[in-house]
Design a protein around this motif. Structure first.
Motif, PDB file in Angstrom:
ATOM      1  N   VAL A 290       0.837  -1.203   0.000  1.00 31.38           N
ATOM      2  CA  VAL A 290       0.000   0.000   0.000  1.00 31.38           C
ATOM      3  C   VAL A 290       0.873   1.256   0.000  1.00 31.38           C
ATOM      4  N   LEU A 291       1.976   1.233   0.765  1.00 29.57           N
ATOM      5  CA  LEU A 291       2.860   2.391   0.830  1.00 29.57           C
ATOM      6  C   LEU A 291       3.533   2.668  -0.513  1.00 29.57           C
ATOM      7  N   THR A 292       3.901   1.605  -1.238  1.00 26.02           N
ATOM      8  CA  THR A 292       4.527   1.835  -2.548  1.00 26.02           C
ATOM      9  C   THR A 292       3.570   2.536  -3.510  1.00 26.02           C
ATOM     10  N   TYR A 293       2.283   2.322  -3.312  1.00 25.22           N
ATOM     11  CA  TYR A 293       1.303   3.002  -4.156  1.00 25.22           C
ATOM     12  C   TYR A 293       1.043   4.438  -3.701  1.00 25.22           C
ATOM     13  N   LEU A 294       0.964   4.660  -2.378  1.00 26.55           N
ATOM     14  CA  LEU A 294       0.536   5.957  -1.860  1.00 26.55           C
ATOM     15  C   LEU A 294       1.681   6.936  -1.601  1.00 26.55           C
ATOM     16  N   MET A 295       2.906   6.454  -1.451  1.00 25.85           N
ATOM     17  CA  MET A 295       4.006   7.304  -0.983  1.00 25.85           C
ATOM     18  C   MET A 295       4.201   8.542  -1.855  1.00 25.85           C
ATOM     19  N   THR A 296       4.489   8.356  -3.125  1.00 27.24           N
ATOM     20  CA  THR A 296       4.823   9.503  -3.979  1.00 27.24           C
ATOM     21  C   THR A 296       3.613  10.381  -4.316  1.00 27.24           C
ATOM     22  N   PRO A 297       2.419   9.820  -4.601  1.00 21.59           N
ATOM     23  CA  PRO A 297       1.273  10.713  -4.824  1.00 21.59           C
ATOM     24  C   PRO A 297       0.931  11.554  -3.599  1.00 21.59           C
ATOM     25  N   THR A 298       1.047  10.959  -2.382  1.00 20.46           N
ATOM     26  CA  THR A 298       0.760  11.715  -1.160  1.00 20.46           C
ATOM     27  C   THR A 298       1.760  12.842  -0.970  1.00 20.46           C
ATOM     28  N   PHE A 299       3.036  12.564  -1.221  1.00 20.41           N
ATOM     29  CA  PHE A 299       4.062  13.610  -1.099  1.00 20.41           C
ATOM     30  C   PHE A 299       3.796  14.744  -2.091  1.00 20.41           C
TER      31      PHE A 299
END
Length: 474
Positions: A290-299
């Protein structure tokens, strides 16, 4: 086929182009006072066995010579796997597969001796599907070896290995492996029928070609419809759970059907450790995915909307000058990481270490100092690139990558609404995806089944784990 040896040889030599193909070997011999001819493919037959068979055939006298092929195969062929065929289609298929063929003048059937051997490597542990603890063997490119690795683990008469073929030119061997008392027979018949009606010239990419023939709808959905594994223990466990395993000749990996998102995330290490450790590993894999999906878009969202940053986390803000928009930095690095991965595959082993160091220096420190990338962007993309290897499925890794890129673009264009829309699209892609058996891809989450969901998320104690001594005490 005819009973006359000369007519059979004339037809077969023309069909096989024996004078042009150097590896198509035929030799006329005398067996019991009759002319006979042997055909085989050079490189597929065992030389020592061939020599012993020729000695046996040439030692048959005219008085002992049997009257027909059936009697000869029963009494004068000292080998285990012997068959009789009179259809040219079946004879040619066997011969091109490496089977030794014997034609005797006056016999109306061909004697086929399965003495073939294929070049193969050892059954060492796969490079991709490694485990910290457990068996260290893996599938190879020879289908007979692969079926034996499963038979070694499941010594049950209910285990079925059903041979099929596909491809007009390649006639590739395909094996359906299942437990007859546990499999869904309606689904099995559906898969069997699809394989029988595959209209392709050859399965050029082995199991991937077969997978595309078995599942031809919703090709635009990137989430994997099959689970691939090179581990015999994983394949055996899936068979015991009632799933179907498909083995394709010349491929060291097998297809597991049906497959849900929870099946793809599971790994053998979950079961080679105690329940609490296995649960931790499984949940860690889910969270990191889940983090690999959300990390960069959230940043990216937080950088576009600084007021959304929680108090105390202001340090995540980009401090240096941003020369290139963050969205373009992320997209360039997504492409660059795949470029490095492809380069690593094609790099000779002796050069992999120095080139890796050079790539780390150039893309790391130098790219930041030159102003192309910001250090925060490099940090988060480095995490994403490494975290993708926490699960063994390449297909799931690329599915998350495509969803992440889509979310990045939507976030850059529409802000917070694009970010939310990207997440909704990812969920829709998962929920609208279907398994090969047309079941829900996210079961037991939808339709909801609490007991099965707990079993998927947590590594529970295996059934029957209670020892007999404790049972007696109870």
């Amino acid at each position: 086929m005819a009973t006359g040896l000369e007519s059979n040889m004339t037809w077969l030599n023309k069909k096989l182009k024996a004078d042009q193909n150097f590896d198509v070997v035929y030799r006329v011999i005398h067996v019991g006072g009759k002319n006979a001819c042997i055909y085989f493919i050079d490189g597929f037959c065992k030389d020592e066995l061939m020599q012993k068979l020729l000695q046996q055939f040439m030692g048959i006298t005219a008085e002992d010579m049997p009257k027909d092929a059936h009697e000869m195969s029963k009494s004068f062929v000292p080998y285990v796997e012997v068959d009789l065929k009179d259809s040219w289609e079946e004879i040619l298929y066997s011969l091109m597969s490496g089977v030794f063929a014997l034609f005797v003048d006056g016999f109306d059937k061909c004697i086929l001796i399965d003495s073939r051997t294929y070049p193969s490597r050892g059954v060492e542990e796969p490079e991709k599907d490694k485990v910290l603890r457990g068996s260290k063997d893996g599938f190879v490119e020879t289908i007979v070896f692969n079926t034996a690795l499963i038979r070694r683990r499941i010594r049950s008469t209910e285990l079925v290995m059903e041979m099929m073929h596909a491809g007009k030119s390649s006639k590739t061997d395909i094996v359906l492996c299942y437990m007859d008392n546990r499999v869904d027979h309606a689904f099995l018949e559906k898969i069997r029928d699809r394989i029988k009606h595959i209209q392709v010239d050859a399965l050029t990419m082995n199991q991937e070609s077969l997978a595309e023939c078995l599942y031809d709808r919703k090709w635009y959905n990137p989430f994997p419809k099959f689970k691939f594994t090179e581990r015999p223990d994983t394949a055996s466990a899936q068979v015991l759970e009632g799933n179907i395993i498909i083995l394709v000749d010349n491929s060291p990996s097998v297809l597991i059907m049906p497959t849900s998102i929870f099946d793809v995330v599971e790994e053998a290490d979950d079961y080679y450790f105690p329940p609490i450790t296995g649960t931790y590993l499984r949940l860690s894999r889910f969270i990191i995915a889940v983090l690999t999906y959300l990390m960069t878009p959230t940043f990216l969202l937080l950088m576009k909307n600084p007021y959304l940053i929680p108090r105390g986390f202001e340090f995540i803000m980009v401090r240096d000058t941003v020369n290139i928009p963050l969205i373009w930095q992320f997209l360039i690095l997504e492409l660059a990481i795949d470029g490095l991965r492809l380069a690593a595959v094609n790099t000779p082993n002796m050069l992999s270490t120095p080139l890796s160091v050079m790539a780390a220096l150039v893309l790391g420190e130098f790219s930041v100092n030159s102003g192309w990338f910001n250090s925060e962007v490099m940090l988060y993309m480095a995490f994403v690139a490494i975290a993708n290897y926490t699960q063994s499925s390449y297909e799931l890794g690329y599915a998350l990558k495509f969803m992440r890129i889509l979310n990045l673009i939507l976030t850059a264009v529409f802000g917070i609404w694009g970010y939310v829309g990207g997440i909704i699209l990812c969920i829709l892609f998962m929920f609208t995806n279907r398994t090969v058996s047309n079941q829900s891809y996210v079961y037991p989450l939808f339709p909801f089944n609490a007991k099965q969901l707990a079993k998927r998320l947590f590594r529970l104690r295996l059934p029957g784990a209670l020892d007999p001594v404790r049972k007696e005490k109870k």
